[in-house]
Write a protein that holds these residues in place. Structure first.
Motif, mmCIF file in Angstrom:
data_model
loop_
_atom_site.group_PDB
_atom_site.id
_atom_site.type_symbol
_atom_site.label_atom_id
_atom_site.label_comp_id
_atom_site.label_asym_id
_atom_site.label_seq_id
_atom_site.Cartn_x
_atom_site.Cartn_y
_atom_site.Cartn_z
ATOM 1 N N THR A 41 56.673 64.994 10.725
ATOM 2 C CA THR A 41 55.722 65.796 9.964
ATOM 3 C C THR A 41 54.816 66.568 10.916
ATOM 4 O O THR A 41 54.093 65.974 11.721
ATOM 5 C CB THR A 41 54.873 64.915 9.032
ATOM 6 N N ALA A 42 54.863 67.883 10.828
ATOM 7 C CA ALA A 42 54.015 68.730 11.667
ATOM 8 C C ALA A 42 52.543 68.462 11.347
ATOM 9 O O ALA A 42 52.156 68.364 10.182
ATOM 10 C CB ALA A 42 54.344 70.201 11.420
ATOM 11 N N GLY A 43 51.732 68.329 12.396
ATOM 12 C CA GLY A 43 50.304 68.095 12.221
ATOM 13 C C GLY A 43 49.912 66.653 12.012
ATOM 14 O O GLY A 43 48.726 66.346 11.889
ATOM 15 N N PHE B 13 55.152 71.934 18.799
ATOM 16 C CA PHE B 13 54.256 71.370 17.794
ATOM 17 C C PHE B 13 52.949 70.813 18.370
ATOM 18 O O PHE B 13 52.007 70.570 17.623
ATOM 19 C CB PHE B 13 54.967 70.248 17.037
ATOM 20 N N GLU C 238 50.026 59.025 6.167
ATOM 21 C CA GLU C 238 50.530 60.364 6.471
ATOM 22 C C GLU C 238 52.004 60.529 6.084
ATOM 23 O O GLU C 238 52.460 61.655 5.833
ATOM 24 C CB GLU C 238 50.297 60.686 7.946
ATOM 25 N N TYR D 197 58.632 64.826 16.557
ATOM 26 C CA TYR D 197 58.941 66.146 15.990
ATOM 27 C C TYR D 197 60.437 66.450 15.999
ATOM 28 O O TYR D 197 60.880 67.346 15.289
ATOM 29 C CB TYR D 197 58.174 67.260 16.697
ATOM 30 N N SER E 288 53.508 63.090 3.149
ATOM 31 C CA SER E 288 54.725 63.893 3.318
ATOM 32 C C SER E 288 55.715 63.680 2.174
ATOM 33 O O SER E 288 56.849 64.156 2.242
ATOM 34 C CB SER E 288 55.396 63.515 4.656
ATOM 35 N N THR F 224 56.357 70.657 7.593
ATOM 36 C CA THR F 224 54.978 70.502 7.145
ATOM 37 C C THR F 224 54.930 69.614 5.910
ATOM 38 O O THR F 224 55.941 69.428 5.212
ATOM 39 C CB THR F 224 54.354 71.864 6.799
ATOM 40 N N THR F 225 53.760 69.096 5.586
ATOM 41 C CA THR F 225 53.621 68.286 4.368
ATOM 42 C C THR F 225 53.960 69.127 3.141
ATOM 43 O O THR F 225 54.566 68.620 2.177
ATOM 44 C CB THR F 225 52.197 67.727 4.234
ATOM 45 N N LYS F 226 53.592 70.390 3.184
ATOM 46 C CA LYS F 226 53.896 71.287 2.059
ATOM 47 C C LYS F 226 55.404 71.411 1.867
ATOM 48 O O LYS F 226 55.909 71.346 0.732
ATOM 49 C CB LYS F 226 53.279 72.660 2.306
ATOM 50 N N LYS F 227 56.135 71.594 2.976
ATOM 51 C CA LYS F 227 57.589 71.744 2.892
ATOM 52 C C LYS F 227 58.242 70.447 2.450
ATOM 53 O O LYS F 227 59.178 70.450 1.637
ATOM 54 C CB LYS F 227 58.143 72.194 4.247
ATOM 55 N N TRP F 228 57.762 69.307 2.978
ATOM 56 C CA TRP F 228 58.309 68.016 2.555
ATOM 57 C C TRP F 228 58.120 67.835 1.046
ATOM 58 O O TRP F 228 59.031 67.382 0.338
ATOM 59 C CB TRP F 228 57.630 66.872 3.295
#
Length: 771
Positions: free
Chosen positions: A138-140, A466, A169, A456, A173, A100-104
Motif C-alpha cells: 500500500t503506497a503511503g 515510493f 492500514e 512496495y 486498504s 493506493t488505498t483508493k485503488k485497493w
C-alpha cells in the motif's frame, strides 16, 4: 460474613455461566450458519471456495501474468473466475507494485460486488496480501523494521503496536487477511529469508509471534473488528532448515529436533488463537510438506488442535508434480495435497486445472467429500469471523490515522531500539556533532536497502519510487550535523537492474581521497534487497568490492564506523579488526536512517541485541543452541581445534553508551520437586553516566540428560528495562516444568531429575530437580 461471601461467589459463578453460555451460543450461531450454507452448496461451489488466484488473472492485460497500467479488472475474466468457477479468494497486487488505498478500495469493492452478484449464496471473497513489515503493498503506508530487526529490539510492546498499526492500514486498504507473521526458526545465516524471521531461538520466536498476532487480531482474536485482520502463520514447518541453506530445498530434521526447535513457536501462536496458517514449500526427510498427512493433519489439525484455515504457498500444489515429482500428473498432485490436509490452494494462475481436477477426484472417490466439507467449513468460518458477509469492504475514509505522524513515530521507535552496537573501540561513539564525516558505501544513500524486500514490491526494487520523502542514511546524517560537514562518495554501488549481488566500483579512489579530508568515516556496507530463490548465495563473506573498500579506507588512518545494513549476517572477519566501531541496523525500514543518525550522534542510546549468532567464518555457522561437542577446546600438545565455536558476535550481544552491573542472582529453591515452578531474581544497576535500556536474558542449562545430549544453554525468559545512572532494579522471572523439559528420541517431552544451571549475564546458580 460467610453468607455474603457465599452469595457473592454464587453471583460470580452465575455471571460466568451466563457469559460462557452466551459465548457458546455465538459459536453455535456461526456454526449453524456455516452448516446451513454448506448444505446448499454444490461440489463445484465448494471447490471454488478452496481456490485462490492472483489479481493479475482477473485484470485487463495481454495475459493472466500481468495487467495494464493503471490496473483495471476484466469483466469477462471476472465472470469466468468468480461466476463459472466460484473462486473464493484472491491474493497479491497487480504487476508487483503497491497500490493506493483508493485503488485497493476500488478494485476489491468491484471484486466483492461481482462475487456477490454471481454467487447464488452471496459468499464474499477473502482477499490476502503479504503485509509483513507494515502494509507492504500500500503506497503511503507505514513501513516498520523487518522482523529480524524487531527481534533485536526485544520490545514486545513495540512489536504488538506495530502489528496493530499494520492491521489498521491493511484494513484501510480494504484487505482483511495478512500472510504474516513468519514463525520459522531463523538459525541459518545462509538462508535468503532469515531476515523475515525473529531469529534463531524458539522462545524468542514464540513470544514475539504471539505479540505480533495480538497486534493483528487483538488479544481476543476478534478479527471482525474493522481495525483487525486475520493473521497467517508461516511456514509450517521447518522451512528455514534447508540442508543447503538455499530456498525451497530439502531439509533433514529428526522428530526430536522438529519438536524441540521448530514446533514451539507455531504451537504458542496456535494456542494464542491465530486463524490461518501457510505451509512450508520445502521437503522434510524426502516428503514435500504439502503432501505430508502426518504433519498437516495428524500434527497440526489433530495434535495441536488447529481449527483454522490451512493455505498453500505460491503454486505449491502443482509443484508436487512439476518440481518435487511425487505426483505423476497435476491431478495426482491435487489429490495428495487435499488428502494431506490442505484447505485452500494458492494456485495462483491456472485455477481451471486445480478446480476441474479436484471435482473429478471427488466424483471418482479419490478425495472424500467429507474432506472437501471440512476445508470449506474452515474457509467459511474465517469469512464469518472477519464479518465479510455483513461488511465485505472497509473504506479508507474510515481510517484517518493511515500514514499518520503517530504511526511513523512507532516505526521510528522500533528502529531506534533495534539498532545494535557491536563494537565501540575507544568509545568513538557517540560522535560529536561538529565533526566532518565521509559517508560512503553502497548502502549509504538507498531507501531500498534500508527496507529490504517485500516493500512496495516483491524484491523491493521499486522502493525508490515510493519512499522518496524519507531519509537515507546520508540524508539523515546531513540533517543531524549539516550538509557542510558531510562528504559523500559511494565507493561501491549496486548494479541497477542486475542481480541483487552485482556490484560496481563507483569512484573508489575518490572515496579514499575524500577520507583524508574527514575526521571520521561512516562506512555503510551490506546487501541489496532480495528474498526467496533470488536471494540464494554461494559465499557468506561480504562481497570482495565492499571488503576492498573497507580495507582501503581503514588504511587512510582515519577512524571508521562500520554501519551494517543487511538481511543476514554477512561475514566481516577479513576486515572487522580494522574497524573502530560496528553498528548493525538490519533492515530498519523507512525511518532507519533517522534512527541510525540519532544513535551515531548520541541522541539515542542503542539497546538492540543480536537475535542470531554472527559467524566469523563460513564453516562456523553454528547457532548459540548447540551441543557441548561444538565447544571442545585445544587439547594441550595434541590438537588445535580451529573450527571450535567462535562467533564474531554472540546471540544476545549488544553494547550501550552506558554500562550495567549484575548481582544477587537467586533462585527460590535449590532443591525443586517435579511439577513445581522456580522463581529467579537478579539485580541490575546502571553503572554508567547516561540513561540506558538493557535486555536481561535468563538462560538455563540441563547438565546431564539420559535420552539425548543436552544443549549447552537455552534462553528461557527476557525482560527489557530502562535505568537511569545509578539506578537499580530487581528483575523477577518464573520458570515452569516445561522450561526444564526436553524432547527425547521418540518425540515425546521428558522431565528428568538432575542438576540445572540458571545463568544471567556472567552469574550462575545451580539447583537440583528431584522426583
Amino acid at each position: 460474613m460467610q453468607i455474603k461471601i457465599k452469595h457473592i461467589a454464587l453471583s460470580v459463578l452465575a455471571v460466568m455461566a451466563f457469559e460462557l453460555a452466551n459465548a457458546q451460543q455465538k459459536v453455535t450461531a456461526t456454526d449453524k450458519k456455516v452448516e446451513a450454507l454448506l448444505s446448499k452448496m454444490t461440489l463445484e461451489e465448494k471447490v471454488g471456495q478452496m481456490t485462490q488466484i492472483t489479481l493479475d488473472v482477473i485484470g485487463k492485460g495481454n495475459d493472466r501474468y500481468s495487467s495494464f497500467e493503471p490496473v483495471m479488472l476484466d469483466p469477462v475474466e471476472m465472470e469466468k473466475a468468480l461466476g463459472k468457477y466460484h473462486i473464493g479468494s484472491v491474493l497479491n497486487t497487480a504487476n508487483n507494485r503497491a497500490l493506493t488505498t483508493k485503488k485497493w478500495f476500488e478494485i476489491i469493492s468491484e471484486i466483492q460486488k461481482t462475487s456477490l452478484k454471481l454467487n447464488a449464496h452471496k459468499i464474499p471473497v477473502i482477499y490476502g496480501v503479504d503485509q509483513i513489515h507494515g502494509a507492504t503493498y500500500t503506497a503511503g503506508a507505514t513501513m516498520f523494521p523487518q522482523q529480524i530487526a524487531q527481534a533485536a529490539s526485544r520490545n514486545l510492546g513495540l512489536i504488538e503496536k506495530g502489528a496493530a498499526i499494520t492491521a489498521y492500514e491493511t484494513r484501510a486498504s480494504n484487505i482483511p487477511w495478512n500472510f504474516s507473521p513468519v514463525l520459522d526458526l531463523g538459525g541459518d545465516p545462509r538462508f535468503s529469508r532469515m531476515w523475515e524471521s525473529f531469529g534463531e531461538d524458539p522462545y524468542l520466536v514464540s513470544v514475539m509471534g504471539v505479540a505480533m498476532v495480538d497486534g493483528y487480531e487483538g488479544k481476543d482474536n476478534n478479527i471482525g473488528h474493522p481495525e483487525k485482520i486475520a493473521s497467517n502463520l508461516k511456514h509450517f514447518l521447518g522451512y528455514h532448515a534447508a540442508a543447503s541453506g538455499k530456498d525451497r530445498t530439502p531439509a533433514y530434521i529428526s522428530e526430536e529436533a522438529l519438536r524441540e526447535y521448530h514446533l514451539p513457536s507455531f504451537k504458542a501462536v496456535v494456542d494464542a488463537g491465530a486463524h490461518t496458517i501457510m505451509i512450508n514449500s520445502g521437503i522434510i526427510n524426502g516428503v514435500p510438506v504439502h503432501a505430508n498427512y502426518n504433519i498437516l493433519t495428524k500434527l497440526l489439525k489433530e495434535e495441536l488442535g488447529f481449527k483454522g484455515l490451512v493455505v498453500t504457498d505460491w503454486a505449491d500444489v502443482e509443484n508436487l508434480h512439476r518440481r518435487d515429482r511425487v505426483a505423476a500428473t497435476d491431478k495426482e498432485a491435487v489429490m495428495l495435497a487435499i488428502n494431506a490436509g490442505i484447505d485452500m490452494s494458492m494456485v495462483p494462475y491456472k485455477y481451471e486445472v486445480f478446480c476441474d481436477n479436484l471435482i473429478q477426484l471427488v466424483k471418482e472417490g479419490k478425495v472424500k467429500e467429507e474432506r472437501i466439507d471440512d476445508a470449506v467449513r474452515r474457509i467459511l468460518k474465517i469469512k464469518y469471523a472477519l464479518n465479510l458477509f455483513d461488511k465485505p469492504n472497509t473504506n479508507p475514509k474510515d481510517y484517518p490515522k493511515f500514514g499518520s505522524k503517530e504511526f511513523e513515530k512507532a516505526s521510528y521507535d522500533m528502529a531506534s531500539e533495534a539498532i545494535t552496537l557491536l563494537k565501540n573501540q575507544g568509545n568513538i561513539l557517540p560522535l560529536k556533532k561538529n565533526v566532518k564525516v565521509l559517508v560512503t558505501g553502497p548502502n549509504a544513500n538507498s531507501m531500498r536497502t534500508l527496507n529490504g524486500a517485500w516493500t512496495y514490491s516483491w524484491q523491493g526494487e521499486k522502493v525508490e519510487e515510493f519512499a522518496g520523502q524519507y531519509n537515507t542514511i546520508l540524508e539523515a546524517v546531513q540533517n543531524e550535523i549539516g550538509k557542510a560537514n558531510v562528504m559523500y562518495v559511494p565507493g561501491v554501488s549496486y548494479k541497477q537492474g542486475g542481480h541483487y549481488y552485482e556490484e560496481l566500483t563507483d569512484k573508489m579512489d575518490e572515496a579514499i581521497a575524500a577520507a583524508k579530508n574527514s575526521d571520521v568515516i561512516i562506512l555503510c556496507l551490506g546487501e541489496n534487497t532480495y528474498t526467496e530463490k533470488p536471494g540464494d548465495l554461494n559465499d557468506l563473506y561480504l562481497s570482495e568490492l565492499q571488503t576492498e573498500l573497507a580495507k582501503k579506507l581503514a588504511a587512510t588512518g582515519k577512524p571508521v564506523v562500520l554501519v551494517l545494513n543487511e538481511g543476514r549476517p554477512r561475514i566481516i572477519s577479513r576486515f572487522e579488526q580494522e574497524m573502530d566501531a560496528v553498528v548493525q541496523t538490519y533492515l530498519p525500514g523507512n525511518f532507519g536512517g533517522d534512527a541510525l543518525a540519532d544513535v551515531l550522534f548520541g541522541d539515542v542510546n542503542p539497546s538492540g541485541k543480536l537475535p542470531y549468532t554472527y559467524p566469523r567464518f563460513p564453516n562456523a555457522t553454528i547457532s548459540y543452541i548447540h551441543k557441548p561437542s561444538e565447544e571442545q577446546k585445544k587439547a594441550e600438545g595434541v590438537y588445535n581445534y580451529e573450527a571450535d565455536y567462535n562467533p564474531q558476535f554472540s546471540f544476545g550481544f549488544g553494547l550501550s553508551y552506558t554500562t550495567f552491573g549484575y548481582k544477587d542472582l537467586k533462585v527460590s529453591k535449590t532443591s525443586l520437586k517435579k511439577g513445581e515452578n522456580l522463581q529467579v531474581s537478579v539485580t541490575v544497576t546502571n553503572t554508567g553516566k547516561v540513561t540506558g535500556k538493557e535486555v536481561v536474558d535468563l538462560f538455563t542449562s540441563d547438565l546431564y540428560a539420559s535420552s539425548v545430549t543436552p544443549d549447552v544453554k537455552r534462553l528461557r525468559r527476557f525482560e527489557k528495562i530502562e535505568l537511569k545512572p545509578g539506578e537499580s532494579k530487581t528483575v523477577m522471572f518464573e520458570l515452569t516444568p516445561a522450561d526444564l523439559s526436553y524432547i527425547g528420541r521418540d518425540g515425546k517431552s521428558i522431565l528428568e531429575a538432575g542438576d540445572f544451571d540458571v545463568m544471567v549475564e556472567k552469574l550462575k546458580v545451580t539447583f537440583t530437580l528431584i522426583d
